[in-house]
Design a protein around this motif. Structure first.
Motif, PDB file in Angstrom:
ATOM      1  N   VAL A 254     -56.495  89.376 -19.660  1.00  0.00           N
ATOM      2  CA  VAL A 254     -55.834  88.891 -18.457  1.00  0.00           C
ATOM      3  C   VAL A 254     -55.498  87.432 -18.695  1.00  0.00           C
ATOM      4  O   VAL A 254     -56.369  86.635 -19.015  1.00  0.00           O
ATOM      5  N   GLN A 255     -54.249  87.114 -18.569  1.00  0.00           N
ATOM      6  CA  GLN A 255     -53.811  85.755 -18.816  1.00  0.00           C
ATOM      7  C   GLN A 255     -53.241  85.187 -17.524  1.00  0.00           C
ATOM      8  O   GLN A 255     -52.464  85.834 -16.842  1.00  0.00           O
ATOM      9  N   PHE A 256     -53.661  83.973 -17.195  1.00  0.00           N
ATOM     10  CA  PHE A 256     -53.208  83.292 -15.999  1.00  0.00           C
ATOM     11  C   PHE A 256     -52.294  82.148 -16.379  1.00  0.00           C
ATOM     12  O   PHE A 256     -52.570  81.417 -17.316  1.00  0.00           O
ATOM     13  N   THR A 257     -51.243  81.974 -15.634  1.00  0.00           N
ATOM     14  CA  THR A 257     -50.435  80.769 -15.735  1.00  0.00           C
ATOM     15  C   THR A 257     -50.895  79.874 -14.604  1.00  0.00           C
ATOM     16  O   THR A 257     -50.763  80.234 -13.432  1.00  0.00           O
ATOM     17  N   PRO A 258     -51.477  78.720 -14.935  1.00  0.00           N
ATOM     18  CA  PRO A 258     -51.978  77.849 -13.869  1.00  0.00           C
ATOM     19  C   PRO A 258     -50.846  77.397 -12.942  1.00  0.00           C
ATOM     20  O   PRO A 258     -49.778  77.006 -13.389  1.00  0.00           O
ATOM     21  N   LEU A 259     -51.104  77.492 -11.642  1.00  0.00           N
ATOM     22  CA  LEU A 259     -50.171  76.990 -10.636  1.00  0.00           C
ATOM     23  C   LEU A 259     -50.636  75.595 -10.229  1.00  0.00           C
ATOM     24  O   LEU A 259     -51.819  75.382  -9.971  1.00  0.00           O
ATOM     25  N   SER A 260     -49.705  74.665 -10.166  1.00  0.00           N
ATOM     26  CA  SER A 260     -50.053  73.319  -9.711  1.00  0.00           C
ATOM     27  C   SER A 260     -50.359  73.368  -8.209  1.00  0.00           C
ATOM     28  O   SER A 260     -50.009  74.334  -7.515  1.00  0.00           O
ATOM     29  N   ILE A 261     -50.980  72.339  -7.715  1.00  0.00           N
ATOM     30  CA  ILE A 261     -51.260  72.259  -6.278  1.00  0.00           C
ATOM     31  C   ILE A 261     -49.952  72.284  -5.501  1.00  0.00           C
ATOM     32  O   ILE A 261     -49.844  72.936  -4.456  1.00  0.00           O
ATOM     33  N   GLU A 262     -48.932  71.632  -6.042  1.00  0.00           N
ATOM     34  CA  GLU A 262     -47.628  71.616  -5.380  1.00  0.00           C
ATOM     35  C   GLU A 262     -46.995  73.011  -5.366  1.00  0.00           C
ATOM     36  O   GLU A 262     -46.402  73.420  -4.366  1.00  0.00           O
ATOM     37  N   GLN A 263     -47.154  73.778  -6.453  1.00  0.00           N
ATOM     38  CA  GLN A 263     -46.637  75.156  -6.485  1.00  0.00           C
ATOM     39  C   GLN A 263     -47.402  76.031  -5.502  1.00  0.00           C
ATOM     40  O   GLN A 263     -46.807  76.845  -4.792  1.00  0.00           O
ATOM     41  N   LEU A 264     -48.715  75.904  -5.478  1.00  0.00           N
ATOM     42  CA  LEU A 264     -49.523  76.666  -4.521  1.00  0.00           C
ATOM     43  C   LEU A 264     -49.062  76.373  -3.094  1.00  0.00           C
ATOM     44  O   LEU A 264     -48.910  77.279  -2.278  1.00  0.00           O
ATOM     45  N   THR A 265     -48.822  75.095  -2.810  1.00  0.00           N
ATOM     46  CA  THR A 265     -48.389  74.679  -1.476  1.00  0.00           C
ATOM     47  C   THR A 265     -47.032  75.279  -1.128  1.00  0.00           C
ATOM     48  O   THR A 265     -46.854  75.850  -0.047  1.00  0.00           O
ATOM     49  N   GLN A 266     -46.087  75.146  -2.042  1.00  0.00           N
ATOM     50  CA  GLN A 266     -44.728  75.624  -1.787  1.00  0.00           C
ATOM     51  C   GLN A 266     -44.684  77.146  -1.599  1.00  0.00           C
ATOM     52  O   GLN A 266     -43.973  77.644  -0.729  1.00  0.00           O
ATOM     53  N   GLU A 267     -45.441  77.874  -2.387  1.00  0.00           N
ATOM     54  CA  GLU A 267     -45.385  79.336  -2.340  1.00  0.00           C
ATOM     55  C   GLU A 267     -46.258  79.949  -1.253  1.00  0.00           C
ATOM     56  O   GLU A 267     -46.142  81.135  -0.959  1.00  0.00           O
ATOM     57  N   SER A 268     -47.130  79.164  -0.637  1.00  0.00           N
ATOM     58  CA  SER A 268     -48.007  79.665   0.423  1.00  0.00           C
ATOM     59  C   SER A 268     -47.279  79.713   1.757  1.00  0.00           C
ATOM     60  O   SER A 268     -46.488  78.836   2.078  1.00  0.00           O
ATOM     61  N   THR A 269     -47.599  80.724   2.538  1.00  0.00           N
ATOM     62  CA  THR A 269     -47.115  80.837   3.907  1.00  0.00           C
ATOM     63  C   THR A 269     -48.039  80.074   4.849  1.00  0.00           C
ATOM     64  O   THR A 269     -47.604  79.495   5.833  1.00  0.00           O
TER      65      THR A 269
END
Length: 180
Positions: free
Chosen positions: A20-35
């Protein structure tokens, strides 16, 4: 003996080994993609089956603060795949885990029932802890912040560049765009 072995093989599901490979999401990406982004404490957990027979876990958070979007109540339900129901256990690699009484910041998307699902599996959950020496409230997830399991000053050769000290206040500032 051969018959017992053959019967055993019939009942053992085929196993496959996959990385299982993860691509780390930045805090800014997490914020933008979150509802929805919330800070809260885990009040309850329960495992259930969906209509297709899959085991999932329901987690109820007591909401201390909403960082993105809004809620009409101070409780919110998060769901995730896997859990233990009776003598059955279902696991999902890199799935988020919540502990009763745990304080978290959750980066969420909503499913069709309006329940929260953490973004990026375990990446969407930041654990909150208090530094015993300074009293600061610190946060971490799989890729951001320090987990706090090592002594101060200890060198961590396998640490990612994003795994540095991250305060709850700094995470909140970054989620809100830095100017609030």
């Amino acid at each position: 003996m051969k018959r017992e072995f053959l019967l055993l093989l019939l009942f053992v599901p085929a196993l496959s080994l996959r990385a299982v490979q993860f691509t780390p999401l930045s805090i800014e990406q997490l914020t933008q993609e979150s509802t929805l982004i919330v800070q809260g404490t885990v009040l309850t957990k329960s495992c259930q089956r969906d209509p297709a027979g899959r085991i999932f876990t329901k987690v109820e958070l007591g909401i201390a603060e909403v960082w993105k979007a809004s809620l009409a109540t101070n409780r919110f339900t998060i769901v995730h795949g896997g859990g233990i129901l009776g003598d059955r256990k279902a696991t999902v690699s890199r799935q988020v885990e919540f502990g009763l009484g745990e304080e978290v910041v959750a980066f969420l998307v909503l499913n069709q029932r309006g329940e929260g699902v953490t973004l990026g599996l375990s990446q969407g959950k930041f654990e909150i802890r208090q530094d015993a020496a300074t009293g600061e409230r610190l946060v971490h997830n799989l890729f951001h912040g320090e987990p706090g399991y090592h002594r101060e000053g200890e060198f961590q050769a396998d640490r990612l560049p994003t795994q540095r000290r991250l305060t709850l206040a700094e995470l909140k500032r970054r989620v809100r765009g830095g100017d609030r």
